[in-house]
Design a protein around this motif. Structure first.
Motif, PDB file in Angstrom:
ATOM      1  N   TYR A 188       0.836  -1.207   0.000  1.00 23.78           N
ATOM      2  CA  TYR A 188       0.000   0.000   0.000  1.00 23.78           C
ATOM      3  C   TYR A 188       0.871   1.258   0.000  1.00 23.78           C
ATOM      4  O   TYR A 188       0.620   2.204  -0.761  1.00 23.78           O
ATOM      5  CB  TYR A 188      -0.917  -0.023   1.225  1.00 23.78           C
ATOM      6  CG  TYR A 188      -1.626   1.278   1.490  1.00 23.78           C
ATOM      7  CD1 TYR A 188      -2.613   1.752   0.634  1.00 23.78           C
ATOM      8  CD2 TYR A 188      -1.310   2.037   2.616  1.00 23.78           C
ATOM      9  CE1 TYR A 188      -3.265   2.954   0.882  1.00 23.78           C
ATOM     10  CE2 TYR A 188      -1.949   3.227   2.878  1.00 23.78           C
ATOM     11  CZ  TYR A 188      -2.927   3.687   2.011  1.00 23.78           C
ATOM     12  OH  TYR A 188      -3.563   4.871   2.267  1.00 23.78           O
ATOM     13  N   LYS A 189       1.910   1.283   0.840  1.00 30.74           N
ATOM     14  CA  LYS A 189       2.791   2.451   0.874  1.00 30.74           C
ATOM     15  C   LYS A 189       3.500   2.639  -0.460  1.00 30.74           C
ATOM     16  O   LYS A 189       3.667   3.772  -0.930  1.00 30.74           O
ATOM     17  CB  LYS A 189       3.804   2.320   2.016  1.00 30.74           C
ATOM     18  CG  LYS A 189       3.198   2.398   3.401  1.00 30.74           C
ATOM     19  CD  LYS A 189       4.245   2.622   4.477  1.00 30.74           C
ATOM     20  CE  LYS A 189       5.181   1.456   4.585  1.00 30.74           C
ATOM     21  NZ  LYS A 189       6.177   1.641   5.686  1.00 30.74           N
ATOM     22  N   ALA A 190       3.924   1.533  -1.079  1.00 26.64           N
ATOM     23  CA  ALA A 190       4.597   1.636  -2.377  1.00 26.64           C
ATOM     24  C   ALA A 190       3.638   2.137  -3.451  1.00 26.64           C
ATOM     25  O   ALA A 190       4.019   2.938  -4.323  1.00 26.64           O
ATOM     26  CB  ALA A 190       5.167   0.270  -2.769  1.00 26.64           C
ATOM     27  N   ALA A 191       2.380   1.666  -3.414  1.00 27.34           N
ATOM     28  CA  ALA A 191       1.389   2.119  -4.384  1.00 27.34           C
ATOM     29  C   ALA A 191       1.089   3.610  -4.213  1.00 27.34           C
ATOM     30  O   ALA A 191       0.942   4.343  -5.206  1.00 27.34           O
ATOM     31  CB  ALA A 191       0.108   1.296  -4.240  1.00 27.34           C
ATOM     32  N   ARG A 192       1.026   4.065  -2.949  1.00 26.30           N
ATOM     33  CA  ARG A 192       0.797   5.502  -2.713  1.00 26.30           C
ATOM     34  C   ARG A 192       1.953   6.327  -3.259  1.00 26.30           C
ATOM     35  O   ARG A 192       1.746   7.397  -3.863  1.00 26.30           O
ATOM     36  CB  ARG A 192       0.635   5.767  -1.206  1.00 26.30           C
ATOM     37  CG  ARG A 192      -0.668   5.289  -0.610  1.00 26.30           C
ATOM     38  CD  ARG A 192      -1.871   6.074  -1.108  1.00 26.30           C
ATOM     39  NE  ARG A 192      -1.802   7.469  -0.762  1.00 26.30           N
ATOM     40  CZ  ARG A 192      -2.391   8.006   0.321  1.00 26.30           C
ATOM     41  NH1 ARG A 192      -3.066   7.223   1.152  1.00 26.30           N
ATOM     42  NH2 ARG A 192      -2.322   9.296   0.553  1.00 26.30           N
ATOM     43  N   ALA A 193       3.180   5.851  -3.060  1.00 26.08           N
ATOM     44  CA  ALA A 193       4.344   6.570  -3.577  1.00 26.08           C
ATOM     45  C   ALA A 193       4.312   6.621  -5.102  1.00 26.08           C
ATOM     46  O   ALA A 193       4.601   7.659  -5.715  1.00 26.08           O
ATOM     47  CB  ALA A 193       5.626   5.902  -3.083  1.00 26.08           C
TER      48      ALA A 193
END
Length: 436
Positions: free
Chosen positions: A347-352
Motif C-alpha cells: 500500500y505504501k509503495a502504491a501511494r508513492a
C-alpha cells in the motif's frame, strides 16, 4: 531572600522528628543507591567529576530516584553554593533575585549551582531567561524533570545542558535502602520475606516512597511478624505511574504493539494489563489492536481483523470489567497469529507510485465509452472480457500506457498468504503466456 531560596529553610524545626528519608540522605555520591550507570567511573557524571569539568545538566527520571540528592552532592563535590528553587512556586521576579545574588556571589569568588526542580513547568520564555546566566558562568544549572526533555524544554536550553537519564530503583536497590533504614531504626521490620517483597513492590521503584512505607511499618505496635496479606490490609498500594496523555501512555502502547508483533502473548498481556491498571480507556486499546491486525498481520490471517472487531463490539455490549476479557482474547490471538506486513508495504509503495506518476490516464481499452465521440477516439477498444477468456483471465495491462509494470504486493510464505502467493504466481505465469 533566604526564606525563599535557602535550603536550610526547608529543614525541620529544632526538636521536630526528622523524617527517615532526611536522616538517610547520602552524605556523598558513593552513598547514593542506584544510578551507577551515570555515577560510576564510566558514567557521564563520574567522568565529569574525574575531569573536574562539571557542566549544566538536566536530570530526567521518575520520582524518588535521587535527582535532588545528586544535585546537592554535586555542589558539595565542586565547592559550589547550592541554591534550590521549584518552577511551581518561582516567578520571574524571584528568578531575577536568584541571578543577582549568584552574580554577587561570583564576584566574591564563589560559584552557584542552581537546582531547578520541575524545570519543565517553566514556559519557553522563562527557560530562555536562564541562557545568558549559564553562558557567562553566573550559574551552573541543574534542572530536574519527570517529563521527556525533548518535548518540554527549549532546544536552546538543551544545547547548553547535558541530559542525564536516571532510572527507577531496582528491587535490589530498594532492598539495600530497606537494610540501611533498618540499621538507622536499630531494628528489623516485622515482616515475613514475602511481605518484605510486597513492600518493595508497593514502592514501585521510588526510594522516597519506600522509606515512607518503612516509616509506617516501623510505627506499628506489634510483637509478631506480619505476612503479605496483613501488610496489604494495613498499607494502601501506590497507584502505578501512568499518564494517559503523556510519554508513559506512548511508551506502554509501543511496548504492547511490539510484543504483539514479536509473537509474545505473555508480554502482550502484561502491557495490556498495565495500561488497564493505569486507567487507560479500553476503547483506545480496541482501536489500536485493530490497527495491529491490519498492519502487522494483514492477509497472513484475514480472521485477525474480524476477531478484533468482534472483541471491540463485545466490549461495547458488556463494558468493563467483563468486556476487557474479550479484548484480552484479541491480544492473545494477534500475538499468536502469523505476521505479515505485505499489504502494508504494498500500500505504501502504491501511494508513492501514485504521487510520482501524477495524472497519467488509464489505458483506453479499460475506459467506458458511453458516447459516440468516446468510442471514436478509442475508449473501450480492444477490451477483453475476462469471463470470456480461457481460465477467466485475459492478462491485459491495467496500468497507464508507458508505465513499467510494478510489483507492489509480494506476500511472504506465512499463514494464509501462502495461498495468495500461489495465486499470484499462477496469474503471473498466465500473463507471461499471453504476452508470448
Amino acid at each position: 531572600m533566604a526564606d525563599l531560596f535557602d535550603t536550610a529553610a526547608a529543614q525541620p524545626a529544632p526538636g521536630a522528628p526528622r523524617p527517615l528519608a532526611d536522616r538517610l540522605r547520602p552524605r556523598n555520591l558513593s552513598e547514593v543507591i542506584g544510578q551507577g550507570q551515570v555515577l560510576g567511573p564510566d558514567g557521564p557524571l563520574g567522568a565529569m567529576l574525574a575531569a573536574g569539568s562539571l557542566s549544566s545538566l538536566v536530570l530526567w527520571g521518575p520520582p524518588g530516584v535521587g535527582k535532588t540528592t545528586i544535585a546537592r552532592l554535586l555542589a558539595a563535590e565542586t565547592d559550589l553554593s547550592f541554591v534550590q528553587i521549584s518552577a511551581i512556586f518561582t516567578g520571574v521576579p524571584d528568578l531575577r533575585k536568584v541571578f543577582e545574588t549568584a552574580r554577587i556571589r561570583r564576584a566574591n569568588g564563589q560559584g552557584t549551582l542552581l537546582f531547578v526542580d520541575e524545570i519543565h513547568r517553566f514556559n519557553k520564555a522563562q527557560q530562555d531567561g536562564f541562557l545568558p546566566h549559564m553562558e557567562d558562568g553566573t550559574i551552573l544549572l541543574v534542572g530536574a524533570t519527570t517529563e521527556n526533555p525533548s518535548f518540554e524544554l527549549n532546544a536552546a536550553l538543551l544545547s547548553r545542558a547535558q541530559v542525564i537519564v536516571l532510572e527507577r530503583l531496582s528491587p535490589a536497590d530498594l532492598e539495600r535502602l530497606t537494610q540501611r533504614a533498618e540499621k538507622e531504626l536499630g531494628r528489623a521490620l516485622p515482616l515475613t520475606g514475602e511481605a518484605r517483597e510486597a513492600l518493595i513492590e508497593m514502592a514501585d521503584g521510588d526510594g522516597r516512597a519506600c522509606l515512607n512505607l518503612i516509616e509506617q511499618v516501623a510505627a506499628w505496635k506489634t510483637d509478631r511478624t506480619l505476612n503479605r496479606d496483613e501488610l496489604a490490609r494495613r498499607l494502601m498500594r501506590r497507584a502505578a505511574k501512568y499518564d494517559k496523555s503523556g510519554e508513559e501512555h506512548y511508551n506502554l502502547i509501543s511496548a504492547l504493539h511490539k510484543s504483539v508483533r514479536g509473537s509474545d502473548p505473555d508480554a502482550a498481556l502484561y502491557w495490556y494489563a498495565r495500561m488497564l491498571e493505569g486507567g487507560e480507556d479500553p476503547r483506545f486499546l480496541a482501536r489500536r489492536l485493530t490497527r495491529m491486525a491490519v498492519e502487522d498481520i494483514g492477509l497472513a490471517d484475514p480472521q485477525a481483523q474480524a476477531v478484533c472487531i468482534d472483541s471491540w463490539q463485545t466490549y461495547e455490549r458488556l463494558g468493563s470489567p467483563e468486556g476487557e476479557l474479550a479484548l484480552a482474547n484479541a491480544v492473545v490471538y494477534l500475538a499468536l497469529a502469523p505476521k505479515s506486513n505485505g499489504v502494508y508495504t504494498a500500500y505504501k509503495a502504491a501511494r508513492a507510485a501514485a504521487r510520482d506518476t501524477g495524472s497519467l490516464m488509464p489505458p483506453r481499452h479499460i475506459l467506458n465509452a458511453p458516447t459516440r465521440l468516446m468510442k471514436e477516439i478509442g475508449y473501450g477498444t480492444g477490451y477483453a472480457y475476462d469471463h470470456d477468456a480461457e481460465d477467466g483471465f485475459s492478462g491485459q495491462n491495467y496500468f497507464p500506457e508507458g508505465m513499467k509494470r510494478p510489483v507492489f504486493y509480494a506476500p511472504p510464505e506465512r499463514g494464509f498468504e501462502r495461498e495468495l502467493k500461489k495465486r499470484i504466481d499462477y496469474f503471473t505465469r498466465l500473463r507471461a503466456r499471453r504476452e508470448e
